[in-house]
Design a protein around this motif. Structure first.
Motif, mmCIF file in Angstrom:
data_model
loop_
_atom_site.group_PDB
_atom_site.id
_atom_site.type_symbol
_atom_site.label_atom_id
_atom_site.label_comp_id
_atom_site.label_asym_id
_atom_site.label_seq_id
_atom_site.Cartn_x
_atom_site.Cartn_y
_atom_site.Cartn_z
ATOM 1 N N THR A 1 -9.908 -22.829 -20.435
ATOM 2 C CA THR A 1 -9.526 -21.674 -21.240
ATOM 3 C C THR A 1 -9.644 -20.452 -20.344
ATOM 4 O O THR A 1 -10.662 -20.276 -19.659
ATOM 5 N N ASN B 1 -13.778 -23.756 -30.394
ATOM 6 C CA ASN B 1 -13.976 -22.661 -31.350
ATOM 7 C C ASN B 1 -14.959 -23.039 -32.454
ATOM 8 O O ASN B 1 -15.688 -22.187 -32.961
ATOM 9 N N TYR C 1 -10.696 -19.015 -28.501
ATOM 10 C CA TYR C 1 -10.519 -19.631 -27.183
ATOM 11 C C TYR C 1 -9.392 -20.659 -27.275
ATOM 12 O O TYR C 1 -9.452 -21.574 -28.089
ATOM 13 N N SER D 1 -9.104 -26.983 -28.196
ATOM 14 C CA SER D 1 -9.212 -25.592 -28.659
ATOM 15 C C SER D 1 -9.984 -25.527 -29.971
ATOM 16 O O SER D 1 -10.902 -24.705 -30.128
ATOM 17 N N ARG E 1 -14.348 -10.552 -21.839
ATOM 18 C CA ARG E 1 -14.035 -10.671 -23.267
ATOM 19 C C ARG E 1 -14.744 -9.545 -24.007
ATOM 20 O O ARG E 1 -15.943 -9.354 -23.873
ATOM 21 N N SER F 1 -10.410 -17.067 -18.552
ATOM 22 C CA SER F 1 -11.369 -15.975 -18.694
ATOM 23 C C SER F 1 -10.788 -14.689 -18.111
ATOM 24 O O SER F 1 -11.223 -13.600 -18.440
#
Length: 443
Positions: A272, A218, A251, A214, A244, A274
């Protein structure tokens, strides 16, 4: 129940039936072998329940060989009935039966060195609302519920059932873990994405390794921009992806554990979300089933990671960096070529064109003052600029370009590009204004 005690041995009648079936024995042959091996002990009432120590008798029934209480029922008897109903309703029986037996063997082999007991879920000494396949009992008192999930279904009721199942485990003090049959894996062609059942997304976990991913993803977003990362990592273009709403959204990476017990393999799918039914595929770690059921060093989960994931992260960063630098170099080259062309054009003398026939139309501001006061020009180039004013501006600037400084021209081009937005994620302006902005950006 499928297990009972004979003197000091635990007899798993379902496991023995499954082993014989896997070896190719017919139903009648299996029954004959088990009758010869155990029937006399059952007649003598020498099988006892692990939970309450009462006598139980052997029942050799195709599909559900088990031991039955004859006296007062204990929690395991009620749990067993609930468990069998759950399996029959929600699982692919044969796949589940064989895979569950293999999974238990591997679990026992990996956790027993830590003093952890693997117990059939229905053998729990209290009545359970929903009964898991296995329960792991730790010396510390911690309890995990382990399920092998095979019954793939796409409907809201099954999704709600998985939510209810997880909540029931947690309410009983268990930490739930789901091992999903590998037949559920679904990667989307030509995209680094996965599709999910609604229920599947309820089985995800977020481990320390997922948190590392993560943070890494990011960092990519902040360094290279969301549109670039979506395109290069997942083959998804931001302007075609509307789930998004904010590019500043973080994320978060999760994992799903898929297994093929017959092949003794496991796949840890990192993604992740969506949407409820799709996810960006971050990485799929292929590991052995043995590792997938081994405890982590902190004993807070299983070893759901591959040894090379740190190298995969670094390789991903290197690939994105090279691609990003290449694109930036190409953009700089294009800008330089435009600047050289502008310099060449500005060195050519041009006659002054009168602009007295132009009528002011934009918020009481006249384009007559553009050449005399070019500093106010960029303030008027906005997303809501009337197309007529933009065309009026292009006409005058084209006629008087030689009188403008290079800095003023660069400011005009830059502001026009900002109004258009990035190529992969353009701003929502009219086609007429976009055409005008393109002309201004190429002045």
């Amino acid at each position: 129940m499928e297990t009972a005690i004979l003197f000091d041995q635990e007899i798993d009648i379902a496991k023995e039936w499954s082993a014989e079936a896997s070896a190719g024995s017919s139903k009648s042959t299996i029954i004959q072998k088990l009758e010869e091996k155990y029937r006399i002990h059952s007649r003598k009432r020498n099988f006892s329940c692990q939970c309450c120590s009462q006598q139980v008798v052997l029942v050799l029934r195709d599909g559900s060989p088990h031991f039955r209480h004859e006296g007062e029922r204990c929690p395991s008897a009620d749990n067993y009935e609930k468990y069998i109903r759950r399996v029959n309703k929600h699982e692919s029986n044969k796949t589940h039966q064989v895979g569950r037996a293999i999974l238990r063997t591997y679990l026992e082999g990996q956790v027993k060195t830590h003093g952890v007991l693997v117990q059939e879920g229905y053998m729990y000494r209290s009545t359970l609302h929903i009964v898991p396949d296995f329960i792991l009992l730790f010396p510390s008192g911690e309890k995990w519920a382990i399920d092998y999930v095979t019954g793939a279904r796409e409907d809201e009721s099954y999704n709600n059932y998985i939510l209810k199942r997880t909540a029931a485990y947690q309410a009983a003090g268990f930490k739930p873990f789901y091992f999903i049959d590998a037949s559920w894996i679904a990667e989307i062609p030509n995209r680094s994405m996965i599709s999910l059942y609604l229920a599947e997304s309820q089985m995800k976990v977020h481990s320390s390794i997922d948190q590392d991913w993560s943070d890494f993803i990011n960092e990519f977003m902040e360094t290279f921009g969301e549109s670039f990362v979506l395109r290069e990592l997942f083959s998804v273009y931001r302007n075609n992806f509307s789930n998004r709403t904010s590019s500043s959204q973080k994320y978060e990476v999760f994992s799903l554990a898929y297994i093929d017990p017959n092949e003794r393999k496991a796949w840890i799918q990192r993604f992740t979300p969506s949407s409820a039914k799709f996810g960006f595929r971050i990485h799929c770690a292929a590991i052995s089933l043995e590792k997938a059921v081994s405890l982590s060093k902190k004993r807070d989960g299983f070893q759901w990671w591959a040894d090379d994931e740190a190298e995969v992260m670094r390789g991903c960063l290197e690939r994105l960096s090279i691609k990003y630098e290449h694109e930036q170099t190409q953009l700089a080259k294009q800008r330089n070529e435009l600047d050289q062309e502008d310099h060449h054009m500005s060195s050519q003398p041009k006659p002054m064109v009168a602009a007295t026939s132009v009528t002011p139309t934009y918020e009481a501001k006249s384009t007559l003052g553009f050449v005399a006061d070019p500093s106010s020009l960029t303030d008027m180039i906005t997303n809501d600029m009337p197309v007529a004013v933009a065309q009026e501006m292009i006409e005058i600037l084209s006629a008087n370009k030689a009188r403008l400084s290079k800095q003023t021209l660069e400011e005009i081009r830059h502001k026009a590009r900002l109004v258009m937005g990035p190529i992969r994620n353009p701003n929502p302006i009219s086609s007429g204004l976009r055409k005008a902005m393109i002309e201004l950006a190429l002045l």
